[in-house]
Design a protein around this motif. Structure first.
Motif, PDB file in Angstrom:
ATOM      1  N   MET A   1       0.838  -1.175   0.000  1.00 58.09           N
ATOM      2  CA  MET A   1       0.000   0.000   0.000  1.00 58.09           C
ATOM      3  C   MET A   1       0.887   1.243   0.000  1.00 58.09           C
ATOM      4  O   MET A   1       1.929   1.278   0.657  1.00 58.09           O
ATOM      5  N   ILE A   2       0.433   2.255  -0.746  1.00 60.39           N
ATOM      6  CA  ILE A   2       1.161   3.512  -0.828  1.00 60.39           C
ATOM      7  C   ILE A   2       0.204   4.646  -0.469  1.00 60.39           C
ATOM      8  O   ILE A   2      -0.902   4.734  -1.007  1.00 60.39           O
ATOM      9  N   LEU A   3       0.646   5.505   0.456  1.00 57.75           N
ATOM     10  CA  LEU A   3      -0.126   6.663   0.877  1.00 57.75           C
ATOM     11  C   LEU A   3       0.538   7.907   0.321  1.00 57.75           C
ATOM     12  O   LEU A   3       1.764   8.048   0.424  1.00 57.75           O
ATOM     13  N   VAL A   4      -0.254   8.804  -0.271  1.00 58.14           N
ATOM     14  CA  VAL A   4       0.301  10.042  -0.799  1.00 58.14           C
ATOM     15  C   VAL A   4      -0.362  11.229  -0.122  1.00 58.14           C
ATOM     16  O   VAL A   4      -1.572  11.233   0.116  1.00 58.14           O
ATOM     17  N   ILE A   5       0.459  12.218   0.186  1.00 57.95           N
ATOM     18  CA  ILE A   5       0.009  13.445   0.842  1.00 57.95           C
ATOM     19  C   ILE A   5       0.702  14.605   0.156  1.00 57.95           C
ATOM     20  O   ILE A   5       1.907  14.542  -0.132  1.00 57.95           O
ATOM     21  N   GLY A   6      -0.042  15.673  -0.093  1.00 57.00           N
ATOM     22  CA  GLY A   6       0.552  16.886  -0.641  1.00 57.00           C
ATOM     23  C   GLY A   6       0.650  16.913  -2.162  1.00 57.00           C
ATOM     24  O   GLY A   6       1.261  17.820  -2.715  1.00 57.00           O
ATOM     25  N   ARG A  14      -0.496  10.469 -12.008  1.00 62.59           N
ATOM     26  CA  ARG A  14       0.763   9.950 -12.559  1.00 62.59           C
ATOM     27  C   ARG A  14       1.325   8.833 -11.685  1.00 62.59           C
ATOM     28  O   ARG A  14       1.794   7.812 -12.202  1.00 62.59           O
ATOM     29  N   VAL A  15       1.268   9.008 -10.359  1.00 64.77           N
ATOM     30  CA  VAL A  15       1.759   7.963  -9.454  1.00 64.77           C
ATOM     31  C   VAL A  15       0.909   6.705  -9.589  1.00 64.77           C
ATOM     32  O   VAL A  15       1.440   5.596  -9.702  1.00 64.77           O
ATOM     33  N   GLU A  21       0.298  -1.588 -10.031  1.00 65.06           N
ATOM     34  CA  GLU A  21       0.213  -2.864  -9.310  1.00 65.06           C
ATOM     35  C   GLU A  21       0.054  -2.682  -7.798  1.00 65.06           C
ATOM     36  O   GLU A  21      -0.168  -3.641  -7.071  1.00 65.06           O
ATOM     37  N   PHE A  22       0.149  -1.431  -7.333  1.00 65.89           N
ATOM     38  CA  PHE A  22       0.002  -1.132  -5.905  1.00 65.89           C
ATOM     39  C   PHE A  22      -1.304  -0.391  -5.646  1.00 65.89           C
ATOM     40  O   PHE A  22      -1.816   0.304  -6.518  1.00 65.89           O
ATOM     41  N   ASP A  23      -1.796  -0.536  -4.429  1.00 64.58           N
ATOM     42  CA  ASP A  23      -2.924   0.279  -3.987  1.00 64.58           C
ATOM     43  C   ASP A  23      -2.359   1.617  -3.541  1.00 64.58           C
ATOM     44  O   ASP A  23      -1.522   1.673  -2.627  1.00 64.58           O
ATOM     45  N   VAL A  24      -2.786   2.696  -4.201  1.00 58.79           N
ATOM     46  CA  VAL A  24      -2.313   4.043  -3.888  1.00 58.79           C
ATOM     47  C   VAL A  24      -3.502   4.849  -3.387  1.00 58.79           C
ATOM     48  O   VAL A  24      -4.537   4.921  -4.058  1.00 58.79           O
ATOM     49  N   MET A  60       5.188   4.282   2.173  1.00 56.45           N
ATOM     50  CA  MET A  60       4.963   2.901   1.739  1.00 56.45           C
ATOM     51  C   MET A  60       4.735   2.014   2.958  1.00 56.45           C
ATOM     52  O   MET A  60       5.459   2.123   3.948  1.00 56.45           O
ATOM     53  N   HIS A  61       3.740   1.151   2.850  1.00 56.45           N
ATOM     54  CA  HIS A  61       3.416   0.245   3.945  1.00 56.45           C
ATOM     55  C   HIS A  61       3.397  -1.188   3.439  1.00 56.45           C
ATOM     56  O   HIS A  61       2.755  -1.496   2.430  1.00 56.45           O
ATOM     57  N   ASP A  62       4.139  -2.032   4.141  1.00 59.77           N
ATOM     58  CA  ASP A  62       4.127  -3.471   3.869  1.00 59.77           C
ATOM     59  C   ASP A  62       4.657  -3.813   2.478  1.00 59.77           C
ATOM     60  O   ASP A  62       4.128  -4.700   1.812  1.00 59.77           O
ATOM     61  N   LEU A  63       5.707  -3.104   2.043  1.00 58.10           N
ATOM     62  CA  LEU A  63       6.361  -3.394   0.770  1.00 58.10           C
ATOM     63  C   LEU A  63       7.715  -4.039   1.043  1.00 58.10           C
ATOM     64  O   LEU A  63       8.366  -3.726   2.043  1.00 58.10           O
ATOM     65  N   SER A  64       8.140  -4.922   0.167  1.00 56.77           N
ATOM     66  CA  SER A  64       9.466  -5.538   0.283  1.00 56.77           C
ATOM     67  C   SER A  64      10.527  -4.498  -0.068  1.00 56.77           C
ATOM     68  O   SER A  64      10.228  -3.451  -0.667  1.00 56.77           O
TER      69      SER A  64
END
Length: 130
Positions: A1-6, A14-15, A21-24, A60-64
């Motif tokens: 999981m990916i968190l975006v702020i700002g 674009r991200v 393939e990731f949850d953003v 980023m959360h829980d990514l290798s």
């Protein structure tokens, strides 16, 4: 999981496209006083813009390790330069705003360190030229 702020909406798009393939998820301002673990748990339910902070963050959360490296390369290739971070067991217990403030402090510290390193490198190069 990916968190975006700002991020402005165009940057978020674009991200999301580059990292399909990731949850953003955009993190809206009403989450600033939440514990990061709660932000992570409720991210799929968020509505609204994450464009409320004067700095850009990509958490980023829980990514290798390989995924983290790939995410950073892909985002930078898009011409986007946020403060990158990964969650840790400790950061998951912090309020989001406290984490963002700490990430800003760390980013400023490492920028200054890189600047000093560059100054020293050019100083030594100048000495050798005389």
């Amino acid at each position: 999981m990916i968190l975006v702020i700002g991020f402005e909406q165009e940057g978020v798009s674009r991200v999301k496209n580059a990292l399909s393939e990731f949850d953003v998820y955009e993190v809206p301002e009403y989450c600033r006083d939440w514990i990061v673990e709660e932000v992570v748990a409720k991210a799929p339910t968020f509505e609204g813009s994450g464009n409320w902070h004067w700095k850009k963050f990509l958490i980023m959360h829980d990514l290798s390790n390989e995924e983290v490296t790939r995410v950073i390369k892909v985002v930078r290739s898009q011409g986007i330069s946020p403060i990158f971070a990964t969650t840790t067991p400790t950061s998951l217990t912090w309020k989001l705003e406290d984490l963002l403030n700490e990430l800003i402090r760390e980013d400023e510290y490492f920028r200054k360190l890189r600047e000093e390193k560059q100054k020293m490198k050019s100083f030594y190069l100048d000495i050798g030229k005389s």
